[in-house]
Design a protein around this motif. Structure first.
Motif, PDB file in Angstrom:
ATOM      1  N   ASP B 122       0.912  -1.065   0.041  1.00 15.63           N
ATOM      2  CA  ASP B 122       0.100   0.019  -0.142  1.00 15.63           C
ATOM      3  C   ASP B 122       0.825   1.052  -0.036  1.00 15.63           C
ATOM      4  O   ASP B 122       0.614   2.044  -0.616  1.00 15.63           O
ATOM      5  N   PHE B 123       1.874   1.286   0.769  1.00 15.88           N
ATOM      6  CA  PHE B 123       2.694   2.516   0.892  1.00 15.88           C
ATOM      7  C   PHE B 123       4.333   2.198   0.522  1.00 15.88           C
ATOM      8  O   PHE B 123       5.101   3.008   0.439  1.00 15.88           O
ATOM      9  N   GLY B 124       4.463   0.837   0.609  1.00 20.65           N
ATOM     10  CA  GLY B 124       5.996   0.504   0.539  1.00 20.65           C
ATOM     11  C   GLY B 124       6.162  -0.371  -0.706  1.00 20.65           C
ATOM     12  O   GLY B 124       5.488  -0.448  -1.793  1.00 20.65           O
ATOM     13  N   LEU B 125       7.029  -1.235  -0.669  1.00 24.13           N
ATOM     14  CA  LEU B 125       7.455  -2.323  -1.658  1.00 24.13           C
ATOM     15  C   LEU B 125       7.848  -3.680  -1.108  1.00 24.13           C
ATOM     16  O   LEU B 125       8.313  -3.860  -0.171  1.00 24.13           O
ATOM     17  N   VAL B 126       7.534  -4.519  -2.096  1.00 24.02           N
ATOM     18  CA  VAL B 126       7.896  -6.077  -2.272  1.00 24.02           C
ATOM     19  C   VAL B 126       8.831  -6.009  -3.233  1.00 24.02           C
ATOM     20  O   VAL B 126       8.631  -5.795  -4.285  1.00 24.02           O
ATOM     21  N   VAL B 127      10.151  -6.349  -3.031  1.00 20.22           N
ATOM     22  CA  VAL B 127      11.282  -6.333  -4.098  1.00 20.22           C
ATOM     23  C   VAL B 127      11.904  -7.759  -3.964  1.00 20.22           C
ATOM     24  O   VAL B 127      11.848  -8.494  -3.112  1.00 20.22           O
ATOM     25  N   SER B 128      12.395  -8.325  -5.373  1.00 14.33           N
ATOM     26  CA  SER B 128      13.410  -9.233  -5.347  1.00 14.33           C
ATOM     27  C   SER B 128      14.396  -9.130  -6.669  1.00 14.33           C
ATOM     28  O   SER B 128      13.992  -8.237  -7.428  1.00 14.33           O
ATOM     29  N   GLU B 129      15.454 -10.053  -6.405  1.00 12.58           N
ATOM     30  CA  GLU B 129      16.199  -9.952  -7.708  1.00 12.58           C
ATOM     31  C   GLU B 129      15.686 -11.056  -8.626  1.00 12.58           C
ATOM     32  O   GLU B 129      16.308 -11.114  -9.707  1.00 12.58           O
ATOM     33  N   TYR B 130      14.699 -11.808  -8.369  1.00  9.74           N
ATOM     34  CA  TYR B 130      14.231 -13.066  -8.973  1.00  9.74           C
ATOM     35  C   TYR B 130      13.048 -12.601  -9.955  1.00  9.74           C
ATOM     36  O   TYR B 130      12.495 -11.706  -9.507  1.00  9.74           O
ATOM     37  N   GLU B 131      13.017 -13.178 -11.195  1.00 11.67           N
ATOM     38  CA  GLU B 131      12.038 -12.572 -11.791  1.00 11.67           C
ATOM     39  C   GLU B 131      10.642 -13.207 -11.304  1.00 11.67           C
ATOM     40  O   GLU B 131      10.354 -14.194 -10.664  1.00 11.67           O
ATOM     41  N   PRO B 132       9.454 -12.473 -11.823  1.00 12.37           N
ATOM     42  CA  PRO B 132       8.128 -13.075 -11.010  1.00 12.37           C
ATOM     43  C   PRO B 132       7.993 -14.536 -11.801  1.00 12.37           C
ATOM     44  O   PRO B 132       8.134 -14.795 -12.632  1.00 12.37           O
TER      45      PRO B 132
END
Lengths: 285, 285
Positions: B122-132
């Motif tokens: 909602d206000f932040g991020l979910v991040v990853s170096e891996y592809e969806p």
């Protein structure tokens, strides 16, 4: 009561480390079967809160036991709480312990510790800079603390609130260039506020007796391998290393039969692997 | 689900601190309503055990709350235990939090945290170096940990066993010259073995959010003074600062009327001064 002797600062038998502090006592009165040479042996101070928690009690007892077993003299102030446990742990290990009082060595203070004082005197010493007969008084305790720190290579604070007397002992130790160590505790516990603050100031964290021995330069004794435990006792011990629990909670969360659980707890208790207080079991270090 | 975007390492918007590590990810996939600039804001990692204790949970929640309230981005790994509490605490304070995954950002892992992931977005991020679409796998978690440490000025380890994944994150932080902090815990708890070991290695002890803010150079927000408590609530709070207790034990050891005790405990709970778990009350920091 053992005969009381005294030793003057100019006496060659006066303990070297204590003589080296900024303000050594002119005379030290001794009660006990050991002679003054005992005060020259490698020693460590274990100090902390009078109104301590079961965590502090348990940790003090086992540190004192292991340090005394390694040959260190355990020095403390014979107060209730941490001090008392320090002396008891050393005695349990068949070691030697020294109590430094803020009153005459003939006054068992606190009264509840007169039996403890007698046991300390069997192989160790009760010492004070005050003449026999001098009553305990609040202003004498900080002065007494400089002698505790002064006799020792290192001072370990086990549990202490902010602005506690044990921190005064740590200050004296620091000022004299002696080592100061502190036992970490939960940051939500006011009884660990003083010790955690010491860690922030650079005190060495203590997680076991070996951490203390390393600092004072004494070799740890070879551990006799812990008696092997049954499977259930092993599982309960693992669980208790995570959390302090009642027997009921333990049996429930480990999903074992209550009668098996009771037998395994007895086994752990006999092996000295757990301590109990207020019905809660705690893994020993 | 929010749209997924990505940012390449050569992109000027790529977070500076993360770009400076030894082995930065070539691409970072982002899910959430914030844009990549969020990853350039002052951030702190809160990491620790999945199977944590009520102590670890309570401390994480309140540290995350206070750090987020002071304007720091709280970064963690969205795992069960400490990680989850870190994100929740930041959200509770109306702050911003970033979850770094060891799988594609479209996989809510663990599944029990899919609602949490939505709130983070909602206000932040979910991040990853891996592809969806990339599945979680054990060997991806240590790699993920370098990104957690890499995004942050400091990494705080709250509860960790020996050889825990959180210690890997701390190692990455150290190698990159970032600050490593650890929360002290009882030396009889295996869940504090890793954190207390970090303290022995020189990590900065954390006793409150201010200790972390000091290290990362962020000013603490002015505390609104804690709501004043009734006399009984004040007494119970003092007692709970010494020891974690059930309502029964508390009422008994404080020798107060049980119905008065119940009302005072409710008061403490509403004021956020205590947390409850398994029927035991704990003072909040």
């Amino acid at each position: 009561m053992n005969a009381i002797s005294s030793i003057r600062r100019r006496d060659p038998a006066f303990p070297l480390l204590l003589g080296a502090i900024h303000d050594p006592p002119p005379t030290l009165f001794l009660r006990g079967s050991a002679d003054a040479a005992l005060l020259g042996r490698p020693a460590v101070a274990l100090v902390g809160a009078r109104a301590c928690s079961s965590y502090g009690r348990s940790v003090t007892r086992s540190l004192a036991r292991d340090l005394a077993a390694a040959g260190l003299v355990v020095v403390s102030g014979m107060a209730r709480g941490i001090d008392g446990e320090a002396h008891r742990g050393a005695l349990e290990a068949g070691g030697v312990t020294v109590a430094v009082l803020g009153c005459g060595v003939d006054r068992d203070y606190p009264a509840a510790h007169s039996e403890l004082a007698r046991r300390i005197c069997d192989f160790g010493l009760v010492v004070s800079e005050y003449e026999p007969g001098v009553e305990p008084a609040p202003w004498r305790f900080p002065a007494r603390n400089r002698i505790i720190a002064g006799l020792c290579r290192a001072t370990v604070v086990i549990e202490a609130r902010e602005r506690s007397g044990a921190l005064i002992t740590a200050d004296f130790a620091l000022e004299e260039g002696r080592e100061v160590l502190a036992v970490p505790g939960e940051i939500t516990s006011s009884l660990s506020a003083g010790t955690n603050a010491l860690l922030r100031l650079g005190a060495t964290p203590v997680t076991c007796a070996t951490d203390v021995l390393e600092v004072v330069g004494v070799e740890p004794v070879k551990q006799t391998p812990a008696a092997s435990l049954g499977l259930v006792a092993e599982a309960l011990y693992e669980r208790l290393s995570d959390e302090v629990l009642t027997a009921d909670e333990l049996v429930r969360t480990c999903a074992i039969d209550p009668s098996q659980g009771a037998a395994a707890l007895m086994e752990l208790e006999l092996a000295g692997r757990v301590t109990i207080e207020d019905g809660r079991y705690r893994a020993s270090i």
